[in-house]
Design a protein around this motif. Structure first.
Motif, mmCIF file in Angstrom:
data_model
loop_
_atom_site.group_PDB
_atom_site.id
_atom_site.type_symbol
_atom_site.label_atom_id
_atom_site.label_comp_id
_atom_site.label_asym_id
_atom_site.label_seq_id
_atom_site.Cartn_x
_atom_site.Cartn_y
_atom_site.Cartn_z
ATOM 1 N N LEU A 127 2.002 56.948 -29.542
ATOM 2 C CA LEU A 127 3.135 57.825 -29.246
ATOM 3 C C LEU A 127 4.051 57.187 -28.211
ATOM 4 N N ALA A 128 3.475 56.556 -27.188
ATOM 5 C CA ALA A 128 4.290 55.919 -26.161
ATOM 6 C C ALA A 128 5.094 54.749 -26.716
ATOM 7 N N LEU A 129 4.582 54.085 -27.770
ATOM 8 C CA LEU A 129 5.321 52.987 -28.388
ATOM 9 C C LEU A 129 6.591 53.477 -29.076
ATOM 10 N N ASP A 130 6.486 54.591 -29.795
ATOM 11 C CA ASP A 130 7.617 55.096 -30.576
ATOM 12 C C ASP A 130 7.588 56.621 -30.572
ATOM 13 N N PRO A 131 8.048 57.251 -29.487
ATOM 14 C CA PRO A 131 7.965 58.714 -29.414
ATOM 15 C C PRO A 131 8.698 59.411 -30.550
ATOM 16 N N ASP A 136 -1.671 63.236 -18.796
ATOM 17 C CA ASP A 136 -1.478 62.265 -17.718
ATOM 18 C C ASP A 136 -1.499 60.839 -18.269
ATOM 19 N N ARG A 137 -2.380 60.607 -19.217
ATOM 20 C CA ARG A 137 -2.457 59.268 -19.819
ATOM 21 C C ARG A 137 -1.168 58.943 -20.571
ATOM 22 N N LEU A 138 -0.639 59.923 -21.280
ATOM 23 C CA LEU A 138 0.612 59.704 -22.003
ATOM 24 C C LEU A 138 1.746 59.387 -21.033
ATOM 25 N N ARG A 139 1.843 60.130 -19.932
ATOM 26 C CA ARG A 139 2.906 59.873 -18.949
ATOM 27 C C ARG A 139 2.782 58.471 -18.354
ATOM 28 N N ALA A 140 1.541 58.018 -18.150
ATOM 29 C CA ALA A 140 1.340 56.684 -17.571
ATOM 30 C C ALA A 140 1.752 55.579 -18.546
ATOM 31 N N LEU A 141 1.681 55.856 -19.858
ATOM 32 C CA LEU A 141 2.010 54.838 -20.853
ATOM 33 C C LEU A 141 3.488 54.808 -21.200
ATOM 34 N N LEU A 142 4.189 55.895 -20.994
ATOM 35 C CA LEU A 142 5.612 55.939 -21.321
ATOM 36 C C LEU A 142 6.409 55.074 -20.353
ATOM 37 N N LEU A 183 4.588 58.588 -42.732
ATOM 38 C CA LEU A 183 4.202 58.587 -41.320
ATOM 39 C C LEU A 183 2.989 57.700 -41.080
ATOM 40 N N ALA A 184 2.040 57.713 -42.029
ATOM 41 C CA ALA A 184 0.860 56.855 -41.891
ATOM 42 C C ALA A 184 1.248 55.377 -41.892
ATOM 43 N N LEU A 185 2.204 54.994 -42.727
ATOM 44 C CA LEU A 185 2.655 53.602 -42.756
ATOM 45 C C LEU A 185 3.319 53.223 -41.434
ATOM 46 N N ARG A 186 4.097 54.124 -40.877
ATOM 47 C CA ARG A 186 4.733 53.839 -39.584
ATOM 48 C C ARG A 186 3.672 53.669 -38.495
ATOM 49 N N VAL A 187 2.673 54.533 -38.490
ATOM 50 C CA VAL A 187 1.609 54.431 -37.496
ATOM 51 C C VAL A 187 0.823 53.135 -37.681
ATOM 52 N N ALA A 188 0.611 52.712 -38.922
ATOM 53 C CA ALA A 188 -0.101 51.451 -39.166
ATOM 54 C C ALA A 188 0.660 50.271 -38.571
ATOM 55 N N ARG A 189 1.982 50.252 -38.711
ATOM 56 C CA ARG A 189 2.782 49.168 -38.138
ATOM 57 C C ARG A 189 2.711 49.198 -36.610
ATOM 58 N N LEU A 190 2.761 50.413 -36.031
ATOM 59 C CA LEU A 190 2.645 50.517 -34.577
ATOM 60 C C LEU A 190 1.270 50.055 -34.101
ATOM 61 N N HIS A 191 0.235 50.379 -34.880
ATOM 62 C CA HIS A 191 -1.113 49.973 -34.488
ATOM 63 C C HIS A 191 -1.250 48.453 -34.536
ATOM 64 N N ALA A 192 -0.655 47.831 -35.544
ATOM 65 C CA ALA A 192 -0.690 46.363 -35.612
ATOM 66 C C ALA A 192 0.031 45.754 -34.412
ATOM 67 N N LEU A 232 -5.722 51.223 -19.861
ATOM 68 C CA LEU A 232 -4.282 51.307 -20.066
ATOM 69 C C LEU A 232 -3.720 49.927 -20.372
ATOM 70 N N ARG A 233 -2.710 49.886 -21.249
ATOM 71 C CA ARG A 233 -2.133 48.609 -21.659
ATOM 72 C C ARG A 233 -0.672 48.536 -21.243
ATOM 73 N N ASP A 234 -0.205 47.290 -21.123
ATOM 74 C CA ASP A 234 1.219 47.052 -20.959
ATOM 75 C C ASP A 234 1.825 46.997 -22.354
ATOM 76 N N LEU A 235 2.652 47.967 -22.675
ATOM 77 C CA LEU A 235 3.149 48.104 -24.045
ATOM 78 C C LEU A 235 4.494 47.422 -24.270
ATOM 79 N N ALA A 236 5.017 46.700 -23.291
ATOM 80 C CA ALA A 236 6.342 46.090 -23.434
ATOM 81 C C ALA A 236 6.380 45.127 -24.609
ATOM 82 N N ALA A 237 5.363 44.262 -24.733
ATOM 83 C CA ALA A 237 5.346 43.298 -25.839
ATOM 84 C C ALA A 237 5.190 44.001 -27.177
ATOM 85 N N ALA A 238 4.373 45.035 -27.218
ATOM 86 C CA ALA A 238 4.183 45.762 -28.475
ATOM 87 C C ALA A 238 5.467 46.440 -28.929
ATOM 88 N N ARG A 239 6.290 46.942 -28.001
ATOM 89 C CA ARG A 239 7.546 47.583 -28.384
ATOM 90 C C ARG A 239 8.516 46.593 -29.008
#
Length: 574
Positions: free
Chosen positions: A19-23, A43-49, A218-227, A180-187
């Motif tokens: 969700l934090a990758l692509d709200p 709280d975890r979601l807020r930390a990842l956004l 939606l499942a295809l979009r989530v699969a791309r985000l997961h990759a 927790l991960r740094d999501l900058a590269a994933a975005r």
């Protein structure tokens, strides 16, 4: 096999990262009651956004101008010309909107949010302003409903990719959280998608009985985000499995009983070498679907797989469909806007009055004049309503005459009516009268299962104490009215009373007592519907309906659609 609490929490943590990758492209329906587990996930979601992503909480009963935007009154008064102000959805662009108690979201508000999700923007054209603001936001619907008869609006739930259920997760499972991960590269990543990925997800959705066309997309979009989250350059089977578990599993309505066979119909057989290649590709795709199906099975909540195998999957709940209760104009209540009017006949809506007058100040003021000029056409008064739940009270004749002739048909009619009340989210109660009195078999409830169970156990036989049945329904209606609810009585009887109010046999006195009880019910202002359950329409039932000021309907002439329409008309207007 089903997911353990620890595995469910780890899956929820992964969903927060996605969700934090692509709200705006995902969203979450979070079924969880208020408590440490839900707060830990938020709280975890807020930390990842990202730090720049706003997290906005939607207030209960928010008005349209606050949600979508409208006239900025102070700026308009200061400048003398209409100035637009952004609403909550536009201010949440690039961030997340939290919706507490989403199962109670008003249908109109849900529709406007859905429109914003689809368009990625909010358009406002009223009060002299016309604007279009970007509004790409993620939606977190907090579902706190009790049972299957309270749920988030179906139109919003279908647009949300991730559905989580944390009710069974204990506090001790929170220690199993993913780092927790740094999501900058994933975005910034853009993984490749295999050509057959969408076909595989569509086939899996079909096998799971999912009718929604949005689900595999939606499942295809989530699969791309997961990759992207895992640092892969292309979507792999592990990504498809994660997407199937997060997106398709919560939507499953059935479970494959056996392997489906690929049959060619109406096509010419291809050459042998092409057929062999097609068979190999089909077998490979079938094996991939089976592995994804295993991932779905491992993520199912406890007990759901057994219900799916039995053909009793989760009900498709449509909260908010139909009327949620009577709405009456009142001198006190919740404000629902304003209308032109005289303040002597209502409460002045000051802000709305100023909003109506503001765009005209430049024309009305003289040179150098600073005061505000308001005319009678600008005056607005508040519209106040009191929303009340509706309680439908079924009073069923279970006497010997009804049991011998039409009790089975009456039960079938009541089941149809119960389903109609369930769609409208009415509370229902069941009163049965037979022998020498009446019994309350089911106290007011929203549980369709409990209502059907009480109806199935309804015994038949004995005399017809019609007056006792009407009086029992009237007492229950009075209790519901005192509790702020709107009662409506549905009386199913042939109208042939033979036991009076004191429990003595005798048709003359019993009939008189029944008519007196019917008039008393009408005098209290209780809405009612009389359904004649006799094989042929009875004058006694017609007379009873007239005394009750109720609509009369003969069961032999009432199909399901007519019964449902009659119940809607008898219920208090929304």
């Amino acid at each position: 096999m089903s997911a353990s609490p620890d595995a469910t929490w780890l899956q929820a943590c992964r969903a927060a990262a996605l969700l934090a990758l692509d709200p705006a492209g995902t969203g979450v329906v979070l079924r969880a009651r208020p408590g440490p587990v839900r707060e830990a996930w938020l709280d975890r979601l807020r930390a990842l956004l990202p730090a720049s992503a706003p997290v906005t909480r939607l207030p209960a009963g928010i008005a349209d101008d606050a949600l979508l935007g409208g006239l900025d009154l102070p700026a308009t008064l200061r400048t003398g010309r209409p100035v637009a102000q952004a609403g909550l959805l536009a201010r949440s662009d690039g961030g997340v909107v939290l919706v507490p108690m989403a199962e109670r979201l008003a249908p109109g508000t849900a529709a406007r949010i859905a429109q914003g999700l689809d368009a990625g923007a909010v358009e406002v054209a009223r009060d002299g302003v016309a604007t279009r603001c970007p509004a790409r936001f993620g939606l977190v619907l907090l579902d706190e409903g009790e049972g299957d008869d309270e749920a988030v609006p179906a139109g919003l739930a279908d647009r949300i990719a991730l559905h989580l259920d944390l009710d069974a997760v204990p506090v001790g499972a929170l220690t199993a959280a993913l780092p927790l991960r740094d999501l900058a590269a994933a975005r910034a990543a853009d993984p490749d998608t295999p050509p057959d990925a969408s076909e595989t997800l569509c086939a899996l959705a079909t096998r799971l009985g999912i009718a929604s066309l949005r689900a595999p997309l939606l499942a295809l979009r989530v699969a791309r985000l997961h990759a992207a989250l895992e640092g892969r350059a292309a979507v792999g089977e592990a990504d498809l499995a994660a997407a199937a578990a997060l997106v398709l599993a919560p939507r499953a309505r059935a479970w494959p009983q056996e392997e489906e066979q690929d049959e060619r119909t109406g096509e010419d057989a291809p050459p042998a070498d092409e057929a062999e290649g097609d068979d190999n590709r089909h077998e490979g795709r079938q094996e991939g679907e089976d592995r994804l199906l295993a991932a779905v099975e491992a993520s199912l909540p406890p007990g759901l797989l057994a219900r799916l195998l039995a053909g009793d999957g989760p009900r498709i709940r449509s909260a908010g469909a139909g009327r949620a209760g009577a709405v009456a104009a009142a001198p006190r209540g919740r404000p629902v806007g304003a209308r032109p009017g005289d303040p002597r006949r209502g409460r002045l809506a000051l802000i709305e009055t100023l909003r109506a007058a503001a765009p005209w100040q430049r024309l009305r003021r003289g040179d150098g004049e600073a005061r505000l000029r308001i005319t009678a056409d600008d005056l607005r008064i508040r519209r106040l309503v009191q929303r009340r739940e509706t309680t439908t009270i079924f009073a069923v004749d279970a006497s010997g005459s009804a049991a011998l002739e039409r009790l089975a048909e009456a039960k079938g009619a009541v089941e149809q009516l119960l389903a109609e009340c369930y769609v409208r989210r009415d509370r229902v109660a069941l009163v049965a009268f037979r022998g020498r009195g009446a019994d309350l078999l089911l106290v007011p409830t929203r549980s369709l299962v409990r209502a059907k169970r009480a109806l199935a156990a309804l015994p038949g036989g004995g005399g017809t104490p019609l007056a006792c049945g009407i009086e029992a329904a009237a007492r229950l209606a009075a209790t519901e009215r005192r509790g702020g609810r709107s009662p409506v009585v549905l009386l199913l009887t042939d109208g042939r009373a033979n036991i009076d109010r004191a429990g003595r046999p005798g048709r003359a006195q019993a009939g008189a007592d029944a008519l007196a009880a019917a008039r008393a019910l009408a005098a209290e202002g209780t809405r009612a519907l009389v359904i004649d359950t006799a094989a042929r329409p009875q004058d006694s039932a017609r007379a009873l309906a007239a005394a009750m000021r109720a609509r009369y309907l003969a069961l032999p002439q009432a199909d399901a659609a007519r019964l449902a329409r009659a119940v809607r008309e008898a219920a208090p207007a929304a």
